[in-house]
Design a protein around this motif. Sequence first.
Motif, PDB file in Angstrom:
ATOM      1  N   ALA A  72       3.707   0.420   9.324  1.00  0.00           N
ATOM      2  CA  ALA A  72       5.126   0.299   9.670  1.00  0.00           C
ATOM      3  C   ALA A  72       5.832  -0.829   8.938  1.00  0.00           C
ATOM      4  CB  ALA A  72       5.272   0.092  11.176  1.00  0.00           C
ATOM      5  N   ALA A  73       5.125  -1.908   8.606  1.00  0.00           N
ATOM      6  CA  ALA A  73       5.782  -3.115   8.088  1.00  0.00           C
ATOM      7  C   ALA A  73       6.559  -2.865   6.795  1.00  0.00           C
ATOM      8  CB  ALA A  73       4.742  -4.219   7.853  1.00  0.00           C
ATOM      9  N   HIS A  74       6.131  -1.907   5.993  1.00  0.00           N
ATOM     10  CA  HIS A  74       6.817  -1.640   4.726  1.00  0.00           C
ATOM     11  C   HIS A  74       8.216  -1.040   4.953  1.00  0.00           C
ATOM     12  CE1 HIS A  74       4.095   1.664   5.775  1.00  0.00           C
ATOM     13  NE2 HIS A  74       4.969   2.504   5.235  1.00  0.00           N
ATOM     14  N   TYR A  75       8.499  -0.615   6.190  1.00  0.00           N
ATOM     15  CA  TYR A  75       9.835  -0.112   6.505  1.00  0.00           C
ATOM     16  C   TYR A  75      10.733  -1.197   7.122  1.00  0.00           C
ATOM     17  CZ  TYR A  75       8.343   4.646   5.544  1.00  0.00           C
ATOM     18  OH  TYR A  75       7.890   5.778   4.926  1.00  0.00           O
ATOM     19  N   PHE A  76      10.155  -2.345   7.451  1.00  0.00           N
ATOM     20  CA  PHE A  76      10.940  -3.404   8.081  1.00  0.00           C
ATOM     21  C   PHE A  76      11.846  -4.097   7.065  1.00  0.00           C
ATOM     22  CE2 PHE A  76       7.223  -4.379  11.254  1.00  0.00           C
ATOM     23  CZ  PHE A  76       7.416  -3.147  11.846  1.00  0.00           C
ATOM     24  N   ASP A  77      12.913  -4.684   7.575  1.00  0.00           N
ATOM     25  CA  ASP A  77      13.655  -5.694   6.823  1.00  0.00           C
ATOM     26  C   ASP A  77      12.823  -6.966   6.998  1.00  0.00           C
ATOM     27  OD1 ASP A  77      15.256  -7.861   6.118  1.00  0.00           O
ATOM     28  OD2 ASP A  77      17.087  -6.977   6.904  1.00  0.00           O
ATOM     29  N   LEU A  78      11.952  -7.253   6.039  1.00  0.00           N
ATOM     30  CA  LEU A  78      10.925  -8.274   6.237  1.00  0.00           C
ATOM     31  C   LEU A  78      11.481  -9.676   6.501  1.00  0.00           C
ATOM     32  CD1 LEU A  78       8.212  -7.021   3.755  1.00  0.00           C
ATOM     33  CD2 LEU A  78       8.077  -7.090   6.234  1.00  0.00           C
ATOM     34  N   PRO A  79      12.517 -10.143   5.773  1.00  0.00           N
ATOM     35  CA  PRO A  79      13.054 -11.464   6.115  1.00  0.00           C
ATOM     36  C   PRO A  79      13.534 -11.542   7.565  1.00  0.00           C
ATOM     37  CG  PRO A  79      13.812 -10.820   3.944  1.00  0.00           C
ATOM     38  CD  PRO A  79      13.139  -9.611   4.543  1.00  0.00           C
ATOM     39  N   ALA A  80      14.204 -10.485   8.038  1.00  0.00           N
ATOM     40  CA  ALA A  80      14.681 -10.464   9.419  1.00  0.00           C
ATOM     41  C   ALA A  80      13.517 -10.367  10.395  1.00  0.00           C
ATOM     42  CB  ALA A  80      15.646  -9.301   9.621  1.00  0.00           C
ATOM     43  N   PHE A  81      12.506  -9.581  10.044  1.00  0.00           N
ATOM     44  CA  PHE A  81      11.333  -9.436  10.900  1.00  0.00           C
ATOM     45  C   PHE A  81      10.615 -10.774  11.064  1.00  0.00           C
ATOM     46  CE2 PHE A  81       6.641  -8.678  10.831  1.00  0.00           C
ATOM     47  CZ  PHE A  81       6.493  -8.267  12.152  1.00  0.00           C
ATOM     48  N   PHE A  82      10.392 -11.486   9.964  1.00  0.00           N
ATOM     49  CA  PHE A  82       9.656 -12.747  10.066  1.00  0.00           C
ATOM     50  C   PHE A  82      10.489 -13.850  10.713  1.00  0.00           C
ATOM     51  CE2 PHE A  82       6.694 -10.847   6.972  1.00  0.00           C
ATOM     52  CZ  PHE A  82       5.521 -11.099   7.665  1.00  0.00           C
ATOM     53  N   LYS A 139      -0.548  -5.874  -0.915  1.00  0.00           N
ATOM     54  CA  LYS A 139      -0.795  -7.112  -1.665  1.00  0.00           C
ATOM     55  C   LYS A 139       0.499  -7.814  -2.050  1.00  0.00           C
ATOM     56  CE  LYS A 139      -5.323  -5.816  -3.498  1.00  0.00           C
ATOM     57  NZ  LYS A 139      -6.028  -6.732  -2.567  1.00  0.00           N
ATOM     58  N   ASN A 140       1.574  -7.068  -2.271  1.00  0.00           N
ATOM     59  CA  ASN A 140       2.846  -7.661  -2.674  1.00  0.00           C
ATOM     60  C   ASN A 140       3.838  -7.773  -1.518  1.00  0.00           C
ATOM     61  OD1 ASN A 140       2.215  -8.060  -5.475  1.00  0.00           O
ATOM     62  ND2 ASN A 140       2.341  -5.835  -5.726  1.00  0.00           N
ATOM     63  N   LEU A 141       3.344  -7.563  -0.315  1.00  0.00           N
ATOM     64  CA  LEU A 141       4.172  -7.762   0.869  1.00  0.00           C
ATOM     65  C   LEU A 141       4.194  -9.262   1.172  1.00  0.00           C
ATOM     66  CD1 LEU A 141       5.453  -5.424   2.577  1.00  0.00           C
ATOM     67  CD2 LEU A 141       3.744  -5.917   4.297  1.00  0.00           C
ATOM     68  N   VAL A 142       5.372  -9.858   1.158  1.00  0.00           N
ATOM     69  CA  VAL A 142       5.482 -11.314   1.291  1.00  0.00           C
ATOM     70  C   VAL A 142       5.396 -11.731   2.756  1.00  0.00           C
ATOM     71  CG1 VAL A 142       6.937 -13.335   0.893  1.00  0.00           C
ATOM     72  CG2 VAL A 142       6.859 -11.491  -0.806  1.00  0.00           C
ATOM     73  N   VAL A 219      -3.733  -7.389   6.660  1.00  0.00           N
ATOM     74  CA  VAL A 219      -3.214  -8.688   6.240  1.00  0.00           C
ATOM     75  C   VAL A 219      -2.928  -9.504   7.486  1.00  0.00           C
ATOM     76  CG1 VAL A 219      -1.428  -9.907   4.954  1.00  0.00           C
ATOM     77  CG2 VAL A 219      -2.149  -7.630   4.204  1.00  0.00           C
ATOM     78  N   THR A 220      -3.539 -10.685   7.606  1.00  0.00           N
ATOM     79  CA  THR A 220      -3.306 -11.526   8.776  1.00  0.00           C
ATOM     80  C   THR A 220      -2.821 -12.908   8.340  1.00  0.00           C
ATOM     81  OG1 THR A 220      -5.552 -12.448   8.871  1.00  0.00           O
ATOM     82  CG2 THR A 220      -5.173 -10.369  10.015  1.00  0.00           C
ATOM     83  N   ALA A 221      -2.104 -13.571   9.223  1.00  0.00           N
ATOM     84  CA  ALA A 221      -1.666 -14.943   8.972  1.00  0.00           C
ATOM     85  C   ALA A 221      -1.397 -15.609  10.321  1.00  0.00           C
ATOM     86  CB  ALA A 221      -0.419 -14.979   8.104  1.00  0.00           C
ATOM     87  N   SER A 222      -1.611 -16.903  10.378  1.00  0.00           N
ATOM     88  CA  SER A 222      -1.384 -17.660  11.599  1.00  0.00           C
ATOM     89  C   SER A 222      -0.170 -18.553  11.466  1.00  0.00           C
ATOM     90  CB  SER A 222      -2.610 -18.533  11.931  1.00  0.00           C
ATOM     91  OG  SER A 222      -3.741 -17.723  12.152  1.00  0.00           O
TER      92      SER A 222
END
Length: 224
Positions: A72-82, A139-142, A219-222
């Motif tokens: 699903a994440a590739h459909y998000f507005d990633l800056p707004a999501f994060f 891999k290129n998902l920021v 892909v995980t991050a804390s």
Amino acid sequence: GINAEYGGCGPGTSTQQIIGHADKIIGVDISETQVEVANKTLQHPSLSFVQGSCEKLPVADCSVDVITAVQAAHYFDLPAFFKEVDRVLKPGGIVGLVSIKLPTCVDSTTMNEATSCITNIINQYGLPDKVKHIEENYKNLVIPYPTRKDYMVDISTSWSLNDFLDMNMTFSPVNNMIKSLGLSVEEGYVHLTELLKEAGMTEEDMKSVYTWSQLCALVTASKA
């Protein structure tokens, strides 16, 4: 206790896998129809589904331990999501994003025609700039956290073709096709079944159980 939020949950196919690992699980999806299906078919004291945007999560500040999104994440507005992740995730909380490649049938060449059929639908009705992230295994998902870790997991499952259909009915390109044809969800399921039969599937094929191998990128991050 652990609180988990699942973004882009669809009908809850993957969300239910979290049951038993968190005290409270909230599935969020932009589609009211998908949320209705999830609430009707999946019921558990720790689990709830709500209609909403992953760019405006319906949870309180600093209230979530884990945020996940599968396919699903590739459909998000990633800056707004994060920005929302920063708001709702507790310090030390984890965000996990999963991309899934279409499965390969291990014990039937005929069944792989089903994957080819779905691939054609994705290519025709998917958004190229979004689909490319799946091909690239995210891999290129920021992700704006320095603790990013990437994993590749090969999962083997036993599915009938009907199970395969159920999974693919959650895909945005498949739903785009259904909408473009002016079909209801039920009619879309029948249409997809007919497409697979045209590709060579038989009634016996549809009912039989096969072994499928599915490659997942995690892909995980804390959060600090």
